[in-house]
Write a protein that holds these residues in place. Structure first.
Motif, PDB file in Angstrom:
ATOM      1  N   THR A 276      66.982  25.890 -12.422  1.00  0.00           N
ATOM      2  CA  THR A 276      66.936  25.023 -11.239  1.00  0.00           C
ATOM      3  C   THR A 276      66.743  23.563 -11.665  1.00  0.00           C
ATOM      4  OG1 THR A 276      64.571  25.519 -11.038  1.00  0.00           O
ATOM      5  CG2 THR A 276      66.080  26.807  -9.662  1.00  0.00           C
TER       6      THR A 276
ATOM      7  N   SER B 180      68.299  20.828  -9.343  1.00  0.00           N
ATOM      8  CA  SER B 180      67.655  20.581  -8.049  1.00  0.00           C
ATOM      9  C   SER B 180      66.168  20.256  -8.167  1.00  0.00           C
ATOM     10  CB  SER B 180      67.850  21.784  -7.121  1.00  0.00           C
ATOM     11  OG  SER B 180      67.265  22.949  -7.687  1.00  0.00           O
TER      12      SER B 180
ATOM     13  N   ASN C 151      72.318  29.291  -8.846  1.00  0.00           N
ATOM     14  CA  ASN C 151      71.298  29.089  -9.875  1.00  0.00           C
ATOM     15  C   ASN C 151      71.382  30.224 -10.893  1.00  0.00           C
ATOM     16  OD1 ASN C 151      70.219  26.828  -8.514  1.00  0.00           O
ATOM     17  ND2 ASN C 151      68.995  28.169  -7.220  1.00  0.00           N
TER      18      ASN C 151
END
Length: 175
Positions: free
Chosen positions: A133, A136, A114
């Motif tokens: 992020t 995700s 990340n």
């Protein structure tokens, strides 16, 4: 450190007009009052490792047990905001978390793949970072260490909402 150990401290939205967004949120959810900081002063700003200006304003209010922020960017330069909303627009941008050690948290996220999308330091010395992020989670994470100034600001916003009668929902302040 696991994310399960870090409760959300703030939910933030990128919008074209922070005052209009804060007022609309107040009317729909009863949130607020909102404290507006125009052109947040930064002593440092890097987008993906490259120094870049970041001229932004924010409105902060309480929404139940969590702070809600509305942020707008005034300059066209690349930023963590423009990473998600390159042509303007609006929507959820990040959830903020307090971490015990910002440097260690950035290293952990980097090791997990990340990237740090934005690293900045306010003129008052508060460092913060946006971790990308989006793959995700669909949004960024904002990380910062809980300094007395930062936690005091959060406490002030929460205290203003406690028993608030709904008057004067938008308040401009200077830090």
């Amino acid at each position: 450190m696991t994310l399960a150990d870090l409760p959300p401290r703030q939910i933030a939205y990128f919008v074209p007009d922070i005052r209009a967004a804060a007022l609309a949120h107040h009317r729909q959810f009863g949130s607020g009052p909102f404290f507006v900081i125009d052109h947040v002063a930064l002593s440092r700003s890097e987008h993906r490792g490259t120094p870049r200006p970041l001229d932004h304003s924010s409105a902060y209010g309480q929404w139940g047990g969590v702070m809600v922020e509305f942020v707008q960017q005034h300059n066209p330069d690349p930023s963590a905001y423009h990473d998600i909303y390159p042509a303007g627009g609006n929507g959820l941008h990040h959830v903020a978390l307090f971490v015990g050690d910002l440097g260690a948290a950035l290293a952990e996220h980097a090791a997990a793949g990340n990237q740090t999308a934005q690293y900045a330091v306010t003129a008052t010395g508060t460092a913060f970072a946006f971790i990308d992020t989006t793959r995700s989670l669909g949004h960024m994470l904002e990380l910062y260490e809980p300094s007395p100034g930062l936690t005091g600001f959060y406490a002030m916003v929460a205290a203003a909402a406690d028993g608030w009668d709904g008057s004067d929902p938008i308040r401009t302040i200077n830090l």
